[in-house]
Write a protein that holds these residues in place. Structure first.
Motif, mmCIF file in Angstrom:
data_model
loop_
_atom_site.group_PDB
_atom_site.id
_atom_site.type_symbol
_atom_site.label_atom_id
_atom_site.label_comp_id
_atom_site.label_asym_id
_atom_site.label_seq_id
_atom_site.Cartn_x
_atom_site.Cartn_y
_atom_site.Cartn_z
ATOM 1 N N UNK A 75 0.828 -1.278 -0.022
ATOM 2 C CA UNK A 75 0.001 0.001 -0.034
ATOM 3 C C UNK A 75 0.823 1.354 0.176
ATOM 4 N N UNK A 76 2.049 1.267 -0.789
ATOM 5 C CA UNK A 76 2.684 2.483 -0.560
ATOM 6 C C UNK A 76 3.544 2.576 -2.392
ATOM 7 N N UNK A 77 3.840 3.599 -2.658
ATOM 8 C CA UNK A 77 4.417 3.804 -4.137
ATOM 9 C C UNK A 77 5.778 4.226 -3.849
ATOM 10 N N UNK A 78 6.133 4.536 -2.391
ATOM 11 C CA UNK A 78 7.482 5.107 -2.117
ATOM 12 C C UNK A 78 8.733 3.944 -2.562
ATOM 13 N N UNK A 79 9.697 4.122 -3.066
ATOM 14 C CA UNK A 79 10.731 3.508 -3.244
ATOM 15 C C UNK A 79 11.752 3.530 -2.311
ATOM 16 N N UNK A 80 12.817 2.720 -2.220
ATOM 17 C CA UNK A 80 13.907 2.434 -1.089
ATOM 18 C C UNK A 80 14.473 3.752 -0.799
ATOM 19 N N UNK A 81 14.902 4.703 -1.901
ATOM 20 C CA UNK A 81 15.374 5.947 -1.586
ATOM 21 C C UNK A 81 14.380 6.798 -0.946
ATOM 22 N N UNK A 82 13.313 6.841 -1.128
ATOM 23 C CA UNK A 82 12.300 7.605 -0.901
ATOM 24 C C UNK A 82 11.874 7.447 0.746
ATOM 25 N N UNK A 83 11.890 6.401 0.872
ATOM 26 C CA UNK A 83 11.906 5.842 2.491
ATOM 27 C C UNK A 83 12.847 6.388 3.176
ATOM 28 N N UNK A 84 14.027 6.074 2.904
ATOM 29 C CA UNK A 84 15.283 6.446 3.414
ATOM 30 C C UNK A 84 15.339 7.920 3.500
ATOM 31 N N UNK A 85 14.743 8.812 2.539
ATOM 32 C CA UNK A 85 14.940 10.328 2.761
ATOM 33 C C UNK A 85 13.794 10.741 3.942
ATOM 34 N N UNK A 86 12.592 9.939 4.061
ATOM 35 C CA UNK A 86 11.867 10.382 5.005
ATOM 36 C C UNK A 86 12.470 9.925 6.676
ATOM 37 N N UNK A 87 13.240 8.845 6.518
ATOM 38 C CA UNK A 87 13.866 8.480 7.620
ATOM 39 C C UNK A 87 15.002 9.504 7.981
ATOM 40 N N UNK A 88 15.838 9.924 6.996
ATOM 41 C CA UNK A 88 16.799 11.021 7.084
ATOM 42 C C UNK A 88 16.243 12.163 7.744
ATOM 43 N N UNK A 89 15.129 12.773 6.998
ATOM 44 C CA UNK A 89 14.325 13.898 7.719
ATOM 45 C C UNK A 89 14.071 13.818 9.208
ATOM 46 N N UNK A 90 13.519 12.848 9.445
ATOM 47 C CA UNK A 90 13.295 12.584 11.058
ATOM 48 C C UNK A 90 14.453 12.836 11.945
ATOM 49 N N UNK A 91 15.576 12.206 11.321
ATOM 50 C CA UNK A 91 17.093 12.214 12.120
ATOM 51 C C UNK A 91 17.610 13.584 12.211
#
Length: 501
Positions: free
Chosen positions: A411-427
Motif C-alpha cells: 500500500x505504498x508507492x515509495x521506493x527504497x530511496x524515498x523511504x530513506x529520505x523520510x527517515x533522514x528527515x526525522x533524524x
C-alpha cells in the motif's frame, strides 16, 4: 474578502544584485510552504481559492509574481558566501508579522508590515545567515516562553486506516508493537472515531465502541493514550453547527464562512471571540482529558485565525487564535499538545509540539496539483521534506513534528530511496518520532527501518543556504537530500546520503 488592517513596521533597500540572492521564506501555518529559492524565481499561489484558507493565510498570500517573495514572522536573504540579511519578529502573541522581499531594478526592497498591536522586529546584516537566523528565532522562543519537552515516539492510526479506524484496529497494533518490542510512548487515535466533525462526544457508526473505552486498555499495554481533534471546526451536518450556528465565524454577508473543503465538502469554524465558544473549548479538552487522554493532537487550528466578521470585532486574529488555544490548554493543563495546521509562531508557549510541514503520504509527489495548480501544501513525501527541512530552526519554539515515517512496502508507492529520505528527515529535524504503518504489514526490513526511525536525535544544522538540491534547505552536517527528479553528484533522485562521522 474581509481585509485586516496592517501597519508598516520597516522598509529597507539593499544594494545587491537580485540574481545573486537566495531567499528563505516560511509560510503562515504548518502546511504552508517553506522554501529556499533564487530571489528572481516565482513564488506560487494556489489556483484553488479554498486552498488559500486551508493552506495559507488568505490575508497575506504568496505573491504569484516572479521576484516577489512573502514570508511570515521571519525572512532571510542569502549571498553566495553565506552572508546576507535576516529579519524576525521578537514577539508573535498578539500580532502577525509579514515580510516581503521584492526585486526593484538592480536592488532589493524589503518591507515588513504587522497586523495587530505594534511589535518590534529585528533586522540584521550578517556574515552568517544560518547562525543569525537560529539566534533570532531562539530569542523569539524565549520571549514567548516556548515549551520544548522531551520528544515522544508515537503510533498514529491515520495513515493506516484513515477515517475507517476501529477500536480493535488500535488495540491490535498496540499488541503487535509490544510483541515486536517497538519503543512507542504514545498510541494516538486519529480522525474517524466521532459521529461528525464537531460532534466529538458521539461515536461513529463503524468505530465499534466509544473513544472513552480506549485509554484504559492502552494504559494496560503500557502506552500513553492520545486522541485527535479538530476543535475549531464544524461540519454543516453536525449537531454543533445545527444547534450553534451563531457561534461560527461569519463573512461580510452575515452568513457562516466556509473555511476549507474536506470530508466531502465545505466546513465552518468557530468564532473564538464568543465567550460561549471559549467555554465549550475548555469543556472539550477537559472531557477528553477526563476520558484518560493525556496526548492531544489538535488539527486544522488555522480556523481560529482566519479573516472574517467576529462576535467581538475589537479582538484581532492573532489574539482570537491565542485565546482559543489558551482555553484548550486550560481544560487540559497537564496534557501534551501537538498542534497541526496551526499558525506557527502564534502557537509558541501554548503547545508542546508542532507539525512543521504538510502531511507525508505513501507516494513521492502529486505533481499535477503542485505544478499545474500551484499548491505544494497537500500531502506527499516531497512536500513534507521540502517544508520541514526548511524550518530546521523552529526546534527552539516547540518540539517539531515532521510527520510519520512510512516504512511499509505494501500500500505504498515509495521506493527504497524515498523511504530513506523520510527517515533522514526525522533524524535531521529531531523532535517527535511517529509511525502509522499497520504493524502486521512490516517484514524484517521494515521493522528494522522503523526501529531506526524511532531513535531520538538532536536537531541538525545546515552547512549552507547558498546551495540546494531542490528549492529547499537540503545540505546538513549529518547528510544531504536530493529533492529533485534527477541524480546529482553521487545522489540518486529523491535520495538522502548520510554523512558518516
Amino acid at each position: 474578502m474581509f481585509e485586516p488592517e496592517k501597519q508598516l513596521v520597516g522598509e529597507w533597500v539593499l544594494d545587491v544584485r537580485p540574481e545573486e540572492v537566495r531567499v528563505l521564506v516560511s509560510g503562515f501555518q504548518s502546511w504552508s510552504e517553506a522554501e529556499l529559492r533564487p530571489l528572481t524565481d516565482l513564488q506560487a499561489v494556489p489556483m484553488m481559492k479554498w486552498r488559500h484558507e486551508q493552506g495559507h493565510d488568505p490575508a497575506f498570500l504568496p505573491s504569484g509574481e516572479a521576484g516577489v517573495w512573502r514570508s511570515h514572522t521571519l525572512l532571510a536573504l542569502v549571498r553566495p558566501d553565506g552572508s546576507g540579511w535576516v529579519g524576525c519578529a521578537v514577539d508573535a502573541a498578539h500580532t502577525f508579522t509579514h515580510w516581503e522581499a521584492r526585486v526593484d531594478g538592480q536592488q532589493v526592497r524589503v518591507t515588513c508590515t504587522s497586523e495587530g498591536p505594534a511589535v518590534e522586529v529585528a533586522w540584521q546584516d550578517t556574515a552568517d545567515v544560518i547562525g543569525t537566523l537560529e539566534t533570532l528565532s531562539a530569542q523569539l522562543g524565549r520571549n514567548m516562553n516556548a515549551i520544548t519537552p522531551t520528544p515522544l515516539r508515537v503510533w498514529c492510526s491515520w495513515y493506516s486506516y484513515y477515517r475507517d479506524v476501529t477500536l480493535e484496529n488500535m488495540l491490535d497494533n498496540a499488541r503487535l508493537a509490544r510483541q515486536h518490542s517497538l519503543p512507542f510512548d504514545v498510541f494516538q487515535l486519529d480522525d474517524g472515531f466521532q459521529a461528525d466533525l464537531g460532534d466529538w462526544f458521539e461515536p461513529s457508526s463503524h468505530f465499534g465502541g466509544h473513544a472513552s473505552e480506549l485509554p484504559a486498555q492502552l494504559d494496560a499495554l503500557g502506552f500513553t493514550p492520545g486522541i485527535w481533534l479538530a476543535p475549531f471546526l464544524a461540519s454543516p451536518t453536525s449537531k454543533l453547527f445545527r444547534d450553534h450556528s451563531d457561534w461560527m465565524l461569519r463573512g461580510e454577508d452575515g452568513q457562516p464562512l466556509p473555511v476549507g473543503n474536506n470530508w466531502g465538502g465545505p466546513y465552518y469554524t468557530l468564532d473564538t471571540t464568543h465567550p460561549e465558544v471559549l467555554n465549550w473549548l475548555r469543556e472539550l479538552s477537559a472531557t477528553v482529558r477526563g476520558w484518560g487522554y493525556t496526548y492531544l493532537k489538535l488539527d486544522f487550528l488555522y480556523g481560529a485565525a482566519l479573516p472574517g466578521v467576529r462576535h467581538d470585532p475589537s479582538i484581532g486574529r492573532a489574539q482570537a487564535y491565542r485565546n482559543a488555544m489558551q482555553a484548550l490548554r486550560d481544560g487540559a493543563p497537564d496534557a501534551f499538545i501537538l498542534a497541526c495546521g496551526a499558525p506557527l509562531a502564534g502557537s509558541i508557549g501554548l503547545v508542546d509540539a508542532m507539525r512543521t510541514g504538510p502531511d507525508v503520504a505513501p507516494y513521492w509527489d502529486e505533481e499535477s496539483r503542485r505544478v499545474w495548480l500551484g499548491d505544494a501544501t497537500g500531502p506527499s513525501a516531497r512536500n513534507a521534506l521540502h517544508t520541514a527541512l526548511s524550518r530546521w530552526y523552529q526546534h527552539s519554539w516547540y518540539q517539531p513534528d515532521p510527520d510519520v515515517a512510512i516504512v511499509r512496502r505494501e500500500l505504498s508507492l515509495l521506493n527504497h530511496h524515498e523511504r530513506g529520505s523520510i527517515a533522514g528527515m526525522l533524524d535531521i529535524i529531531g523532535g517527535l518520532r511517529a509511525s502509522s504503518d499497520p504493524i502486521s504489514m512490516l517484514d524484517e526490513e521494515g521493522l528494522a527501518l522503523l526501529h531506526r526511525c524511532l531513535q531520538i536525535s538532536t536537531p541538525d544544522r545546515p552547512t549552507t543556504l547558498a546551495q540546494s538540491f531542490g528549492g529547499a534547505v537540503t545540505h546538513f552536517s549529518r547528510g544531504t537530500f536530493n529533492l529533485t527528479n534527477q541524480s546529482v553528484t553521487n545522489l540518486p533522485a529523491h535520495a538522502y546520503l548520510e554523512q558518516r562521522l
